[in-house]
Design a protein around this motif. Structure first.
Motif, PDB file in Angstrom:
ATOM      1  N   ARG A 136       0.828  -1.212   0.000  1.00 53.64           N
ATOM      2  CA  ARG A 136       0.000   0.000   0.000  1.00 53.64           C
ATOM      3  C   ARG A 136       0.861   1.260   0.000  1.00 53.64           C
ATOM      4  N   GLN A 137       1.965   1.218   0.743  1.00 52.52           N
ATOM      5  CA  GLN A 137       2.891   2.353   0.749  1.00 52.52           C
ATOM      6  C   GLN A 137       3.466   2.575  -0.653  1.00 52.52           C
ATOM      7  N   PHE A 138       3.823   1.482  -1.327  1.00 54.39           N
ATOM      8  CA  PHE A 138       4.353   1.616  -2.685  1.00 54.39           C
ATOM      9  C   PHE A 138       3.281   2.157  -3.628  1.00 54.39           C
ATOM     10  N   LEU A 139       2.054   1.663  -3.493  1.00 51.03           N
ATOM     11  CA  LEU A 139       0.977   2.160  -4.351  1.00 51.03           C
ATOM     12  C   LEU A 139       0.706   3.639  -4.110  1.00 51.03           C
ATOM     13  N   ALA A 140       0.765   4.069  -2.869  1.00 53.24           N
ATOM     14  CA  ALA A 140       0.575   5.496  -2.570  1.00 53.24           C
ATOM     15  C   ALA A 140       1.697   6.318  -3.207  1.00 53.24           C
ATOM     16  N   PHE A 141       2.936   5.818  -3.120  1.00 45.56           N
ATOM     17  CA  PHE A 141       4.061   6.468  -3.774  1.00 45.56           C
ATOM     18  C   PHE A 141       3.794   6.581  -5.277  1.00 45.56           C
ATOM     19  N   SER A 142       3.330   5.489  -5.881  1.00 43.95           N
ATOM     20  CA  SER A 142       3.067   5.457  -7.314  1.00 43.95           C
ATOM     21  C   SER A 142       1.953   6.420  -7.707  1.00 43.95           C
ATOM     22  N   GLU A 143       0.895   6.471  -6.890  1.00 42.29           N
ATOM     23  CA  GLU A 143      -0.222   7.372  -7.169  1.00 42.29           C
ATOM     24  C   GLU A 143       0.224   8.831  -7.130  1.00 42.29           C
ATOM     25  N   ARG A 144       1.061   9.168  -6.151  1.00 43.07           N
ATOM     26  CA  ARG A 144       1.577  10.551  -6.071  1.00 43.07           C
ATOM     27  C   ARG A 144       2.439  10.869  -7.292  1.00 43.07           C
TER      28      ARG A 144
END
Length: 136
Positions: free
Chosen positions: A23-31
């Protein structure tokens, strides 16, 4: 002998930590996508198109890679085309299908996003390796 069907507190903790890391990686990717003016889904579609191991990328392929219904993938590709990020050309094998290709604009955006994503994955690799080892 340990019954592997029985989950332990450590198993639950490892799964929770792994989901958190994803989820942390996905949030990074979304930003990252947002900083380039893309939605996460647009970024993922462009990456699927650019990263395909074959040149015959269709809307159906995008739908499969993004787990979308075909009509949703069609709308997504329509928006990418409107933004000047994807081109369509008729398939020489099947006139009912269009083949998709990223434009130079999309390639430039993807290069920037992919460089930062690769750096983040390399940064996370030790933690992800340790989390996966905890699953054994």
């Amino acid at each position: 002998m340990i019954d592997r069907d029985e989950l332990t507190d450590a198993d639950y903790a490892a799964l929770a930590d792994f989901r958190y890391a994803l989820r942390q990686f996905l949030a990074f990717s979304e930003r990252g996508a947002a900083s380039c003016g893309l939605t996460p889904q647009q970024h993922q579609a462009l990456l699927a198109i650019r990263g395909a191991a074959h040149a015959n990328v269709t809307v159906g392929y995008v739908a499969e890679r993004l787990a979308l219904k075909p009509h949703s993938a069609t709308g997504l590709v329509d928006r990418l085309e409107t933004l000047g990020l994807v081109t369509r050309r008729p398939s020489p094998d099947d006139g009912r299908q269009a083949l998709l290709a990223p434009t130079q604009k999309a390639r430039t955006l993807l290069r920037e996003l992919s460089e930062t994503h690769r750096e983040e994955i390399l940064r996370l690799r030790p933690m992800l390796t340790e989390l996966l080892a905890r699953m054994d």
